[in-house]
Structures are given as C-alpha cells and as structure tokens.
Design a protein around this motif. Structure first.
Motif, PDB file in Angstrom:
ATOM      1  N   ILE A 384      -5.723 -37.085 -14.504  1.00 11.04           N
ATOM      2  CA  ILE A 384      -6.534 -35.981 -15.025  1.00 11.04           C
ATOM      3  C   ILE A 384      -7.132 -36.351 -16.376  1.00 11.04           C
ATOM      4  O   ILE A 384      -8.283 -36.011 -16.690  1.00 11.04           O
ATOM      5  CB  ILE A 384      -5.682 -34.692 -15.124  1.00 11.04           C
ATOM      6  N   LEU A 385      -6.368 -37.077 -17.189  1.00  8.34           N
ATOM      7  CA  LEU A 385      -6.840 -37.517 -18.507  1.00  8.34           C
ATOM      8  C   LEU A 385      -7.747 -38.750 -18.432  1.00  8.34           C
ATOM      9  O   LEU A 385      -8.209 -39.241 -19.459  1.00  8.34           O
ATOM     10  CB  LEU A 385      -5.638 -37.839 -19.402  1.00  8.34           C
ATOM     11  N   LYS A 386      -7.963 -39.271 -17.212  1.00  8.52           N
ATOM     12  CA  LYS A 386      -8.755 -40.481 -16.987  1.00  8.52           C
ATOM     13  C   LYS A 386      -8.159 -41.701 -17.676  1.00  8.52           C
ATOM     14  O   LYS A 386      -8.863 -42.604 -18.136  1.00  8.52           O
ATOM     15  CB  LYS A 386     -10.225 -40.288 -17.404  1.00  8.52           C
ATOM     16  N   LEU A 387      -6.820 -41.710 -17.749  1.00 10.74           N
ATOM     17  CA  LEU A 387      -6.108 -42.892 -18.219  1.00 10.74           C
ATOM     18  C   LEU A 387      -5.699 -43.773 -17.045  1.00 10.74           C
ATOM     19  O   LEU A 387      -5.289 -44.917 -17.235  1.00 10.74           O
ATOM     20  CB  LEU A 387      -4.875 -42.477 -19.029  1.00 10.74           C
ATOM     21  N   GLU A 388      -5.744 -43.212 -15.852  1.00 11.45           N
ATOM     22  CA  GLU A 388      -5.523 -43.947 -14.611  1.00 11.45           C
ATOM     23  C   GLU A 388      -6.637 -43.557 -13.644  1.00 11.45           C
ATOM     24  O   GLU A 388      -7.094 -42.399 -13.640  1.00 11.45           O
ATOM     25  CB  GLU A 388      -4.164 -43.597 -13.982  1.00 11.45           C
ATOM     26  N   GLN A 389      -7.087 -44.497 -12.827  1.00 11.43           N
ATOM     27  CA  GLN A 389      -8.111 -44.218 -11.832  1.00 11.43           C
ATOM     28  C   GLN A 389      -7.463 -43.856 -10.491  1.00 11.43           C
ATOM     29  O   GLN A 389      -6.591 -44.589 -10.011  1.00 11.43           O
ATOM     30  CB  GLN A 389      -9.022 -45.430 -11.645  1.00 11.43           C
ATOM     31  N   PRO A 390      -7.847 -42.749  -9.894  1.00 15.19           N
ATOM     32  CA  PRO A 390      -7.267 -42.378  -8.602  1.00 15.19           C
ATOM     33  C   PRO A 390      -7.654 -43.386  -7.519  1.00 15.19           C
ATOM     34  O   PRO A 390      -8.738 -43.984  -7.558  1.00 15.19           O
ATOM     35  CB  PRO A 390      -7.891 -41.001  -8.310  1.00 15.19           C
ATOM     36  N   THR A 391      -6.764 -43.557  -6.568  1.00 14.89           N
ATOM     37  CA  THR A 391      -7.095 -44.349  -5.390  1.00 14.89           C
ATOM     38  C   THR A 391      -8.058 -43.572  -4.497  1.00 14.89           C
ATOM     39  O   THR A 391      -8.987 -44.130  -3.917  1.00 14.89           O
ATOM     40  CB  THR A 391      -5.810 -44.696  -4.611  1.00 14.89           C
ATOM     41  N   SER A 392      -7.841 -42.260  -4.421  1.00 14.30           N
ATOM     42  CA  SER A 392      -8.758 -41.382  -3.701  1.00 14.30           C
ATOM     43  C   SER A 392      -8.534 -39.958  -4.197  1.00 14.30           C
ATOM     44  O   SER A 392      -7.582 -39.675  -4.926  1.00 14.30           O
ATOM     45  CB  SER A 392      -8.517 -41.455  -2.181  1.00 14.30           C
ATOM     46  N   GLY A 393      -9.444 -39.059  -3.822  1.00 17.40           N
ATOM     47  CA  GLY A 393      -9.339 -37.675  -4.249  1.00 17.40           C
ATOM     48  C   GLY A 393     -10.326 -37.316  -5.342  1.00 17.40           C
ATOM     49  O   GLY A 393     -11.119 -38.153  -5.792  1.00 17.40           O
ATOM     50  N   GLN A 394     -10.247 -36.072  -5.779  1.00 13.31           N
ATOM     51  CA  GLN A 394     -11.233 -35.541  -6.723  1.00 13.31           C
ATOM     52  C   GLN A 394     -10.559 -34.707  -7.799  1.00 13.31           C
ATOM     53  O   GLN A 394      -9.602 -33.979  -7.535  1.00 13.31           O
ATOM     54  CB  GLN A 394     -12.247 -34.671  -5.960  1.00 13.31           C
ATOM     55  N   ILE A 395     -11.089 -34.812  -9.036  1.00 14.45           N
ATOM     56  CA  ILE A 395     -10.625 -33.994 -10.162  1.00 14.45           C
ATOM     57  C   ILE A 395     -11.831 -33.304 -10.771  1.00 14.45           C
ATOM     58  O   ILE A 395     -12.809 -33.965 -11.160  1.00 14.45           O
ATOM     59  CB  ILE A 395      -9.935 -34.862 -11.237  1.00 14.45           C
ATOM     60  N   LEU A 396     -11.770 -31.982 -10.854  1.00 11.80           N
ATOM     61  CA  LEU A 396     -12.837 -31.191 -11.457  1.00 11.80           C
ATOM     62  C   LEU A 396     -12.320 -30.527 -12.728  1.00 11.80           C
ATOM     63  O   LEU A 396     -11.265 -29.883 -12.714  1.00 11.80           O
ATOM     64  CB  LEU A 396     -13.323 -30.109 -10.486  1.00 11.80           C
ATOM     65  N   ILE A 397     -13.046 -30.694 -13.820  1.00  6.95           N
ATOM     66  CA  ILE A 397     -12.754 -30.015 -15.078  1.00  6.95           C
ATOM     67  C   ILE A 397     -13.890 -29.038 -15.341  1.00  6.95           C
ATOM     68  O   ILE A 397     -15.044 -29.457 -15.519  1.00  6.95           O
ATOM     69  CB  ILE A 397     -12.605 -30.999 -16.250  1.00  6.95           C
ATOM     70  N   ASP A 398     -13.567 -27.744 -15.318  1.00  9.32           N
ATOM     71  CA  ASP A 398     -14.590 -26.698 -15.441  1.00  9.32           C
ATOM     72  C   ASP A 398     -15.720 -26.918 -14.432  1.00  9.32           C
ATOM     73  O   ASP A 398     -16.912 -26.768 -14.755  1.00  9.32           O
ATOM     74  CB  ASP A 398     -15.156 -26.647 -16.860  1.00  9.32           C
ATOM     75  N   GLY A 399     -15.347 -27.300 -13.230  1.00  8.18           N
ATOM     76  CA  GLY A 399     -16.309 -27.468 -12.147  1.00  8.18           C
ATOM     77  C   GLY A 399     -17.045 -28.787 -12.121  1.00  8.18           C
ATOM     78  O   GLY A 399     -17.850 -29.032 -11.226  1.00  8.18           O
ATOM     79  N   VAL A 400     -16.777 -29.667 -13.092  1.00 12.50           N
ATOM     80  CA  VAL A 400     -17.486 -30.947 -13.176  1.00 12.50           C
ATOM     81  C   VAL A 400     -16.570 -32.067 -12.704  1.00 12.50           C
ATOM     82  O   VAL A 400     -15.435 -32.217 -13.184  1.00 12.50           O
ATOM     83  CB  VAL A 400     -17.955 -31.228 -14.620  1.00 12.50           C
ATOM     84  N   ASP A 401     -17.061 -32.877 -11.775  1.00 10.48           N
ATOM     85  CA  ASP A 401     -16.315 -34.033 -11.279  1.00 10.48           C
ATOM     86  C   ASP A 401     -16.236 -35.083 -12.391  1.00 10.48           C
ATOM     87  O   ASP A 401     -17.261 -35.532 -12.916  1.00 10.48           O
ATOM     88  CB  ASP A 401     -17.011 -34.615 -10.049  1.00 10.48           C
ATOM     89  N   VAL A 402     -15.009 -35.482 -12.769  1.00 17.74           N
ATOM     90  CA  VAL A 402     -14.850 -36.388 -13.906  1.00 17.74           C
ATOM     91  C   VAL A 402     -15.023 -37.859 -13.509  1.00 17.74           C
ATOM     92  O   VAL A 402     -15.151 -38.727 -14.380  1.00 17.74           O
ATOM     93  CB  VAL A 402     -13.469 -36.193 -14.577  1.00 17.74           C
TER      94      VAL A 402
END
Length: 590
Positions: A384-402
């Motif tokens: 979530i903090l973008k300190l690790e890159q996901p292998t797959s999936g999605q993270i939205l912060i206030d509706g914005v894909d990070v």
C-alpha cells in the motif's frame, strides 16, 4: 524488596542488593537505577514492569555487564549462584554470559547481523558456548533450538538472512539463541513484544517447561501487565529508577497499592476493553475529551471508561444510522509472491506472502489487520505504501490506482500517505538528531521555512509527550518507547490523510501506549485521518479499531466490525487468537 516464596535454607540464584547504576555525562553521573533489591530463586519467574526509562532494562543489563559505554555500576551487589558479579573481569563475564545466563535483547531488528545468515549466527553462538562440536551436531542443535522457539521450517530457513524474516520471526531467532545453552538464568527483555499472541503462548509455554524441567529461572522485562500476571510468580514495579511495589503478581495487579501501579493497571488494555470511539467522529470527540487514559486511581479509570461507553451507546441509540463515507483505501485481489533461495545450486522456491487479499478502509475510520507473525500483514502494508510491488492485484487510494504513479504524482501520494514502522530502532537515522529526524518530511516536501519547520517540530514533540529538550538528542540516547514516539511524530509532520501504522505501539509501555492511542484518536477526530493499523495485540485492536481483518497464511479469513469479531468470532483461528491474549481472564485492579 521482592518477597518470593522460597524453600527454607535455599540459596537464591540471583540476589541484588542496593544496586546503583549511573551514566557519565558532562555534568557528572546521572543516576538511572537507585537502590534496587531483587531476589530470584532457581526455577522461579520474576517480571519487572514500568514505563520507558524507569530503569528496567538498565537493571537487567547491569547483571551481565552489558551497560552502554557511559553506564556503570556505582554501588551495590549482584550475587549470582553465590558469585559476586560486580567484581568479575571482562573475561570472567564472557564465561558466564550465554552459558549460565542467557539473554534475549529487546530489539529483534538490530541485534541480528544483516550480512550473516540466520543459521550462521545461531551456530556461532552454539560453538562459542561449547554446547556442541562438529558441523553436523552444531547444525542439528541450531535447528532444534529454533523449532523450540516456534520457528516453522527451521531447517529450510537456516540459509536465509534477517531481512527475509518478519519481526516476529527475528524475535524467535533471538529467543532460540538465548535458550541454546540451557542457562540457569534467562534474562528476557521484552521477549515477546514482536510476537503475535499464539506464538507468544508457545514461546512462554516453552520457557515454563525449562523452568520446571531444568530449573531455569526467568527474569522478564515487560510492559504487558497481563503477561506479567499470567506468567510470573513475582512482580516488581519500577518508577524513575526505584522499586515502588513488589510481591506476588496477581495480588499486586488485583489490588495495587502504590499510585503509580494503579495508573499502570488502569491504563492496561484487556479483552474487556471496549472501543471508546463511536461510529461518528462527534461521539468519539465527546467520549475522548473526558478520558485521560492515566487516571489517578483504578476506580476513576473504570468509571471514566464506563461513562464514555454509556454516552456513546446512548447517542447511537438516539441518532440516525451513520451514512457510509467514501473509501480512502481499496485493495482488490492483492497478491505478493517472493522468490527464495533453495538448498541446492540453482534451486529456488516461492513463498506467497499475500494471497488474493481484498478489503476497504472507509475515510476517517480505523481498520486493523491482525494475525500471526508471517501471516502477511506487514507485506500488505508495504505494498500500500509502494515500498513493495504487488505480483498482481490493485490498490486504490481515494479512488486512484497507485500502480502507474511516478515522479511528482508519487511524491504527492507520499505526502498524503505516511508510515510508522514496526522497528523504533532501525527506522531512525542514528546520525540525525531528533529535531532533524522529525523535520525530514517537511524538508523533503519543501513545506514552510526554517522557523515554521522548527515550530512544527516543537508542536509534534508536545503532541507525542516528549520534552522539547530532546530536539538536539540522538536516537541512541532515547529509550525504545521514546524512539517510537519520535517515529510517530515524524509521520504526522505533514498532516497526512492516511497513516499506516505497523506495530506502532508494540514497543511502548502501557501508559505511553495509552497516550499514543488517545493522541491517534484525537487526531483522527480532528483531521478526519484514516488509519490502517497492523498489529498482533488484539487488546489494542479492541480499543482503537472500527473494523478488523484477520489474516492467516497470506489470506484474510475473517473481516467484520471490531465488536462482531470479538463478541462473535466465526473462524476457529480467530477464536484461538482471542483465547491466547495474556491475562484476558484476570480481573486487573478490581
């Protein structure tokens, strides 16, 4: 001052008389421990509790002559198994440490060498203490002690390095090292502070087995009063370098006499604790404004909490159902797979740390993620903090894909999304003083001028209950709890919208922990902050969180409101976590 039950005529294993410890400064000797008396029999367990800076760890360090460079024993006696340790040379103490007195240090992060494999460090201790000889025997003993300490797949993990272990796993390695020689005395400085409750129970059950079977005595340094009451026969309460109360654990916690002990008991979270925040921020503000978290007496603390709960319930019953606010964080099908080094050349394996994780955090609320060490909690937070890159999936912060954010956009995200990490030692730069550490985010984001930044730093020190005089100090001059408060102050410097707290209060004693939790609640009410709270302490979850996600082996197995999870857990794993909370069945201070 302690009065343990002893066999008539038996010689104490450890006897401390009128111990004085001071630290040399430019102004002379600053006393840290003042006239401490302790008696510990073979096979007995004694816990020392008190707030950060009370002298708990200093007392323990003095026993094995591991005081920091400026510290020294200025008076008193330390008798171990009839031997006066204060007269021992460095070489003599080296023969005692490890073999006869085991030690589990407080910090699992900085006490393992990052450039050596975990197996090498455990085996090195075994060889140094003469526990086993021969490569095969040493390796087998290393695997045995790590398994006893609760480390799964110990044989496969020997070649891994500390950075590949979670905080709890590193703590288990240190516990294994401390127990490897089957010592007569084990000094455990916050030995389970980084462990989830189920692993904590396993570790402490093992310590009890040692105590019973081979007569190992245990000296616990802890801020967890439930743990002290459940696991130690004797309890010593320290305040400002002195012992203010001592005696049988349950007797002290059920009927504390000294005002300081009463404050400790009143501030302790327990299974019976209730969320003092209502579903609306208005109710939260009303409830918290009357609650100090460090009342003068136990009765006062109980009455204040009860009054807050009653007011919240009354307002809930009379008001309309709150409307759902937008989601600040949305996690969809998030997966993280790590490649790990195999046992043979060219071989490799995979560990799935997060397995199709999905949840949402409503704006202005607190969601806690709980679970065993290694369940994937911190991995999710890092993604979530973008300190690790996901292998797959999605993270939205206030509706914005990070995922696609870079450069300026990523910098803007970091301004609104701030972390507080698990480790109060490794997350602070030892070469920066406290003022510069807290001001660092302001400098990076070019917020304000020099005068306004300094004013903000002083304001933050006040908010986290640290004296402004610490602004010129360095991290090594602060206690673990003080360092964690500095880390929280730094995270709040930019007044972010979202704060991700990874075990943010695990290193704090109950009084400071209560102050920080109150601070977080007040800031949330005032600024509409959103919190993602990563923790293994379910008692704290009950106090701070609106919703709970329970993780096991990388998956979320249960998710609901805090009250639903605690009052009506659906999964057997959740029930086990709740049942393992130390001291849950003890009526503290009533």
């Amino acid at each position: 001052m302690s009065d343990p039950t002893t066999t008539p005529g038996a010689r104490p294993l450890l006897e401390i008389k009128n111990l004085e410890v001071g630290f040399q400064s430019s102004d002379g000797i600053i006393p840290a421990v003042r006239g401490v008396d302790l008696t510990l029999m073979a096979g007995q367990t004694l816990a020392i509790v008190g707030e950060s800076g009370s002298g708990k760890s200093t007392t323990a360090s003095a026993i094995i002559n591991l005081l920091p460079g400026a510290g020294r024993i200025t008076g008193g006696s330390i008798l171990f198994d009839g031997k006066e340790l204060t007269n021992y040379s460095t070489k003599q103490m080296e023969d005692i440490r490890g073999r006869e007195i085991g030690y589990v240090p407080q910090d699992p992060m900085s006490n393992l060498n990052p450039v050596w494999s975990v197996g090498f460090q455990v085996e090195e201790t075994i060889r140094a203490n003469g526990i086993a000889t021969g490569r095969k025997a040493v390796r087998e003993h290393a695997i045995q002690v790590l398994r006893e300490a609760g480390l799964q797949d110990a044989d496969k993990r020997l070649k891994q390095f500390p950075h590949q272990f979670s905080g709890g796993m590193r703590q288990r390695v240190l516990i294994g090292i401390g127990l490897s020689s089957r010592p007569k005395l084990l000094i455990a400085d916050e030995p389970t502070s980084a462990l989830d409750v189920t692993v904590q129970r396993r570790i402490l059950d093992h310590l009890e087995t040692l105590t019973r079977d081979i007569g190992t005595a245990v000296l616990f340094i802890t801020h967890d009063l439930g743990l002290a009451a459940e696991r130690a026969e004797q309890l010593v309460v320290m305040y400002k370098g002195r012992i203010v109360e001592a005696g049988p654990s349950r007797e002290i916690l059920e009927n504390p006499l000294h005002p300081y002990t009463q404050r400790l008991v009143a501030a302790a979270p327990s299974l019976a604790s209730r969320r003092i925040l209502s579903a609306t921020q208005e109710s939260a503000t009303h409830s918290l404004s009357d609650l100090d978290y460090a009342p003068t007496t136990v009765t006062e603390g109980i009455d204040l909490i009860a009054a807050a709960e009653e007011r919240v319930e009354r307002e809930r019953a009379g008001g309309a159902a709150p409307t759902r606010r937008p989601d600040a964080i949305v996690v969809n099908d998030l997966t993280k797979v790590y490649k790990i080094r195999g046992q043979g050349k060219g071989s490799a394996g995979e560990i799935t740390a997060a397995d199709h994780v999905s949840f949402a955090v409503e704006k202005g609320t607190t969601t806690a993620i709980v679970g065993e060490s290694g369940s994937g909690k911190s991995t999710v937070a890092k993604m979530i903090l973008k300190l690790e890159q996901p292998t797959s999936g999605q993270i939205l912060i206030d509706g914005v894909d990070v995922a696609p954010l870079k450069g300026r956009s990523l910098l803007d995200l970091r301004r609104r999304l701030q972390p507080v990490f698990q480790d109060p030692y490794g997350s602070l730069n030892p070469l920066r003083n406290i003022g510069n550490t807290i001001a660092e985010p302001l400098l990076v984001h070019k917020a304000g001028d020099h005068a306004s930044r300094r004013a903000r730093v002083l304001e933050l020190l006040d908010q986290v209950a640290l004296p402004q005089s610490l602004i010129t100090r360095y991290p090594n001059e602060l206690s673990g709890g003080q360092r964690q408060r500095v880390a929280i102050a730094r995270a709040l410097a930019l007044k972010p919208d979202i704060v991700v707290l990874d075990e943010a209060v695990s290193a704090l004693d109950v009084l400071v922990q209560a102050q920080i939790l109150k601070l977080l609640a007040e800031l949330q009410s005032e600024l509409e902050l959103t919190y993602l709270f990563i923790t293994h302490d379910l008692a704290v979850v009950r106090v701070i969180a609106d919703n709970v996600c329970v993780m096991q082996k990388g998956r979320i197995v249960e998710a609901a409101s805090t009250d639903e999870v605690f009052d009506h857990p659906q999964e057997q794993y959740t029930k086990e976590l709740l049942n393992a909370i130390p001291g849950a069945g003890i009526a503290l201070g009533v």
